[in-house]
Write an enzyme that holds these catalytic residues in place. Sequence first.
Site, PDB file in Angstrom:
ATOM      1  N   HIS A   1      20.110  49.207  18.468  1.00 54.85           N
ATOM      2  CA  HIS A   1      20.289  48.449  19.602  1.00 54.85           C
ATOM      3  C   HIS A   1      21.016  47.113  19.441  1.00 54.85           C
ATOM      4  CE1 HIS A   1      18.934  46.605  23.339  1.00 54.85           C
ATOM      5  NE2 HIS A   1      18.475  45.374  22.755  1.00 54.85           N
TER       6      HIS A   1
ATOM      7  N   ASP B   1      52.764  40.782  30.116  1.00 49.78           N
ATOM      8  CA  ASP B   1      51.896  41.622  29.103  1.00 49.78           C
ATOM      9  C   ASP B   1      51.295  40.641  28.308  1.00 49.78           C
ATOM     10  OD1 ASP B   1      50.367  43.432  27.522  1.00 49.78           O
ATOM     11  OD2 ASP B   1      52.063  44.864  27.865  1.00 49.78           O
TER      12      ASP B   1
ATOM     13  N   LYS C   1      27.665  22.029  32.492  1.00 50.40           N
ATOM     14  CA  LYS C   1      28.189  23.212  33.010  1.00 50.40           C
ATOM     15  C   LYS C   1      27.317  23.482  34.283  1.00 50.40           C
ATOM     16  CE  LYS C   1      30.992  25.553  29.607  1.00 50.40           C
ATOM     17  NZ  LYS C   1      31.906  26.260  29.996  1.00 50.40           N
TER      18      LYS C   1
ATOM     19  N   TYR D   1      27.868  31.887  21.059  1.00 55.46           N
ATOM     20  CA  TYR D   1      28.787  31.351  22.190  1.00 55.46           C
ATOM     21  C   TYR D   1      30.025  32.248  22.424  1.00 55.46           C
ATOM     22  CZ  TYR D   1      25.320  27.852  21.892  1.00 55.46           C
ATOM     23  OH  TYR D   1      24.225  26.929  22.174  1.00 55.46           O
TER      24      TYR D   1
ATOM     25  N   TRP E   1      19.766  44.106  12.838  1.00 53.35           N
ATOM     26  CA  TRP E   1      21.077  43.771  13.183  1.00 53.35           C
ATOM     27  C   TRP E   1      21.801  42.639  12.117  1.00 53.35           C
ATOM     28  CZ3 TRP E   1      24.246  39.533  14.952  1.00 53.35           C
ATOM     29  CH2 TRP E   1      23.697  38.563  15.507  1.00 53.35           C
TER      30      TRP E   1
ATOM     31  N   HIS F   1      19.513  26.471  12.406  1.00 52.81           N
ATOM     32  CA  HIS F   1      18.418  26.605  13.157  1.00 52.81           C
ATOM     33  C   HIS F   1      17.844  28.042  13.287  1.00 52.81           C
ATOM     34  CE1 HIS F   1      20.701  27.034  17.205  1.00 52.81           C
ATOM     35  NE2 HIS F   1      20.369  28.306  16.720  1.00 52.81           N
ATOM     36  N   HIS F   2      18.473  28.822  13.008  1.00 58.43           N
ATOM     37  CA  HIS F   2      18.028  30.497  12.709  1.00 58.43           C
ATOM     38  C   HIS F   2      17.055  30.260  11.360  1.00 58.43           C
ATOM     39  CE1 HIS F   2      20.339  32.231  15.836  1.00 58.43           C
ATOM     40  NE2 HIS F   2      21.346  31.279  15.485  1.00 58.43           N
TER      41      HIS F   2
ATOM     42  N   ARG G   1       8.197  39.994  15.650  1.00 54.12           N
ATOM     43  CA  ARG G   1       9.162  40.819  16.212  1.00 54.12           C
ATOM     44  C   ARG G   1       9.503  41.993  15.018  1.00 54.12           C
ATOM     45  NH1 ARG G   1      14.890  37.644  15.793  1.00 54.12           N
ATOM     46  NH2 ARG G   1      15.625  39.434  16.645  1.00 54.12           N
TER      47      ARG G   1
ATOM     48  N   GLU H   1      28.838  33.248  16.984  1.00 53.34           N
ATOM     49  CA  GLU H   1      28.604  34.493  17.741  1.00 53.34           C
ATOM     50  C   GLU H   1      28.170  34.501  19.068  1.00 53.34           C
ATOM     51  OE1 GLU H   1      30.486  37.191  17.116  1.00 53.34           O
ATOM     52  OE2 GLU H   1      29.460  39.131  17.534  1.00 53.34           O
TER      53      GLU H   1
ATOM     54  N   HIS I   1      25.767  32.234  14.765  1.00 50.71           N
ATOM     55  CA  HIS I   1      25.461  31.419  15.836  1.00 50.71           C
ATOM     56  C   HIS I   1      26.720  31.106  16.685  1.00 50.71           C
ATOM     57  CE1 HIS I   1      22.784  29.364  18.275  1.00 50.71           C
ATOM     58  NE2 HIS I   1      23.803  28.786  18.580  1.00 50.71           N
TER      59      HIS I   1
ATOM     60  N   THR J   1      25.785  22.249  27.968  1.00 47.74           N
ATOM     61  CA  THR J   1      25.475  23.404  28.568  1.00 47.74           C
ATOM     62  C   THR J   1      24.974  22.944  29.869  1.00 47.74           C
ATOM     63  OG1 THR J   1      25.021  24.253  26.669  1.00 47.74           O
ATOM     64  CG2 THR J   1      24.207  25.484  28.547  1.00 47.74           C
TER      65      THR J   1
ATOM     66  N   SER K   1      32.483  30.329  36.356  1.00 49.22           N
ATOM     67  CA  SER K   1      33.202  29.222  36.875  1.00 49.22           C
ATOM     68  C   SER K   1      34.401  29.670  37.866  1.00 49.22           C
ATOM     69  CB  SER K   1      33.912  28.422  35.965  1.00 49.22           C
ATOM     70  OG  SER K   1      32.975  28.205  34.819  1.00 49.22           O
TER      71      SER K   1
ATOM     72  N   SER L   1      39.392  44.005  14.552  1.00 44.40           N
ATOM     73  CA  SER L   1      39.665  44.353  15.908  1.00 44.40           C
ATOM     74  C   SER L   1      39.718  42.986  16.669  1.00 44.40           C
ATOM     75  CB  SER L   1      38.747  45.340  16.300  1.00 44.40           C
ATOM     76  OG  SER L   1      38.797  45.180  17.903  1.00 44.40           O
ATOM     77  N   SER L   2      38.568  42.245  16.517  1.00 42.03           N
ATOM     78  CA  SER L   2      38.278  41.026  17.280  1.00 42.03           C
ATOM     79  C   SER L   2      39.388  40.025  16.775  1.00 42.03           C
ATOM     80  CB  SER L   2      36.796  40.397  17.145  1.00 42.03           C
ATOM     81  OG  SER L   2      36.015  41.262  17.746  1.00 42.03           O
TER      82      SER L   2
END
Lengths: 335, 562
Positions: free
Chosen positions: B82, B111, B337, B263, B145, B308-309, B456, B261, B259, B334, B274, B175-176
Amino acid sequence: MWMVIHGLIASAIGIAVGLAINWFPESASTQAGPIDRLYDILIWVSVPVFVTVTIIVLFSVQNFRMRPGEEQLDGPPIHGNTRLEVIWTAIPAIILVVLCGYAWVVLRDIEEAQAGEMRVNVVGQQFAWTFEYPQADGEPVRSKHLYLPKDQPVRFSVRAIDVIHDFWVPAFRMKIDAVPGIETGYRITPNRLGTYPVVCAELCGLGHAVMRATTRVVEPAAFERWIAQQKAPAQASEDGEVDGKALFTDGNGAATACGACHTLADAATSSATGPDLDEVLADKDAAYIEREIVDPNAEITPGFQTGIMPPNYGDTLSSDELEALVTYLGEVAGK
Amino acid sequence: MATANPALVPEITVHSVEPEPRGWVSWITTTDHKRIGILYLVTTFVFFLLGGVEALLMRVQLGAPDNTFLTPATYNALFTLHGTTMIFLFVVPIMAGFGNYFLPLMIGARDMAFPKLNALSYWLLLSGGIVFYVSLFFSPPEAGWTSYAPLSGSVYSPGSGIDAWIFLIHLTGISSLIGAINFYATIANMRAPGMGWGRLPLFVWSLLVYAILLILALPVIAGAVTLLLTDRHFGTGFFDQGQGGDPLLWQHLFWFFGHPEVYIMILPGFGMISEILPVFARKPIFGYKAIAAATVVIAFLALLVWAHHMFSTPSATIVLVFFMVSSFLIAIPTGVKIFNWIATLWRGTVEFKTPLIFSVGFISVFLIGGITGIFLAVFPVDWQLTDTYFVVAHLHYVLVGGSVFAIFAGIYYWYPKITGRMLSESLGKWSFGLMYVGINVTFLIQHSIGLDGMPRRVYEYPDVGNLALYNLISTIGSFMLGLGVVVTAWNVVRSLKKGARSGPDPWKANTLEWFLPSPPPANNFDVIPRVRSVEPMKDIRRQIARQSETPVELGAAEPTPR
């Protein structure tokens, strides 16, 4: 004006509800006090922020919604306002700086060393905790459950044997990873008698969910009695035979107790993490039982997974202990 | 010459257009950014549905205490699948899907800069997904994960599942990376005449920052999983303390990627919001420069907050304090925004179409995720909260309430451009209602589940306190959320044939993609208009209105270029 009044009322209700709800389980350590207070302050700060933003959004979509006949209308060409930008950058920044400072103070308080600390070694392994109480005279006392005397400052020294675990007693409000190869720890002073759960909070394998134990905070006198009791059988077994049943139910400090994961009627254990030994070991010979302990992945009971049982019992059990365990299991399993 | 042409002076013209190829071979061999974009969007949405089914299975298991619906092994495989699916096969690549389709259209390009690399990046993504899901038939990964070492090492995870996970990271990572380089090159080089950095649509700004973050963060995770692979198969000991390695090294490398990731997954969503809010508020975006700057600042700070993780790992206090402060700082841009979005709605003429409703829903739900993020950043409090359901609730408020709502807003906003048909508004509103209620019922209560002491990643829990009731509520909410997603999926399929024709510009929008017919032709622009502001379509409509001296009608804004 409408917004300000509603905002104040909603904030007041929100804060009142936020403080009234008993978010945490009962606290049982002096360190819990400052932490719970910090949490309450976060509620004080965050509820008005939430309410302000929500009210303005609701007000905007309600008041400035498109009414019939306005389909072609464009709103005013406002592109921005520097003063507003500065304000809504600066105000959150100030709030956050203050919160940071306060968090630092709380941190210093709860990490402060106390005089006359008692040391308890916490050892995590798949999938059980072992608590060691070092003794001035000889071997430490080992237990599967955590006993602590009330009002006695404790320093936990936490390590792991196999993978990363996390030693957490929710009632104490503290949590630390048990990392193989590193000794970590934290301090608490239990201040309330009672029984509280010990939980593993870091995924450590298939038995992670059942890696639980119990904390008992008792009066100091009761604690002394308990330590004395624990010492007695340990000394008796020094010159005698290794007790296979005790090994099965308690482990030996390095090897997890078999009973933490397996059901065995004779030892009165009932966990279902691994196969029921009364079923799978009935009528098996000693060689088979020994192989299943030393090399658990050689043959897997249908319905169970490879790699759950620690594969290092051959190292963590002495040859005497292994022999005692095999003999014991041969005698009682399935009988 | 002065008045003859009602539209714009052609800056670049095209001389001939090849007919559009048809058939499935043309889809496999295509290098057209729009077709690749559609492939991306459809593929990732299928993975989204798969990940959703996995989540529902887990919620069924947790619906009752001491449940035996799933075995521990299945449960651990499910949360690993998941999390990995939603992050690596859905949120990150669907942003690339939107980017692929709309980036060239929004900046007035014909293109992407490298069309063949673009196709490669899609096919690498698909192969990554297949490699990963094939492991279902062997031994699926069970280490979460995050695949923390040493649990993900060969001793404790002997099956091939972790290897499938490693190859997924590598394939989707390459790919990314290719996609990100392509985005960057396209934005840097192929903008329409007149489109300076100050006139770049905000969604394109967010894609630019998304691309830069991917380029900075992905090599780190690629290196980390390579070390894990050699640890597992070639006897190295990078993460094995017995051989002088360090299990915490994995966490540092993983979160240095992990982290940013977060964002990477949310910034393009911010970009979509926006774009959508000013269109439906009929008002220019408030504080264009502030929003673009906030995007860049968030990206910079995102690279400085990874530990912070790891507040519960053994780390020096001063290190923890640094990461607490840096995590706090991210709240400021943040907040900027969010305030600018609200100011955009303020005094507008707010039109209640589904994209707007999802966007406003986004603000309110994301706000909760942001506030609980502050709770988690205060690490004396975090010691109680980390690794519990509080974190699960927080990250789902951010990812479902944030990224997924933005993605759904984007689907409803851009579907007419992609297909030429409108999505059903009433189904859209139903879908929003179900999802909005569903997400709050599912995840709000999970804060309490975590505070009550439930960690968890557990397949069962004892029946103590209110855990049974809370979990049941959460399970019921998850099915509402799932139903809401299915309604939109049905809407998307149904409207392909039954939707009303949209015309080129059904929303009276601001950016260049609405200049084109829907769906746009293979070469995109016959004429690339000169861009004179952040809202080129407004200028074009105004010019037409001036020249025809009658108010321009909604949906009839397409100028005749010749």
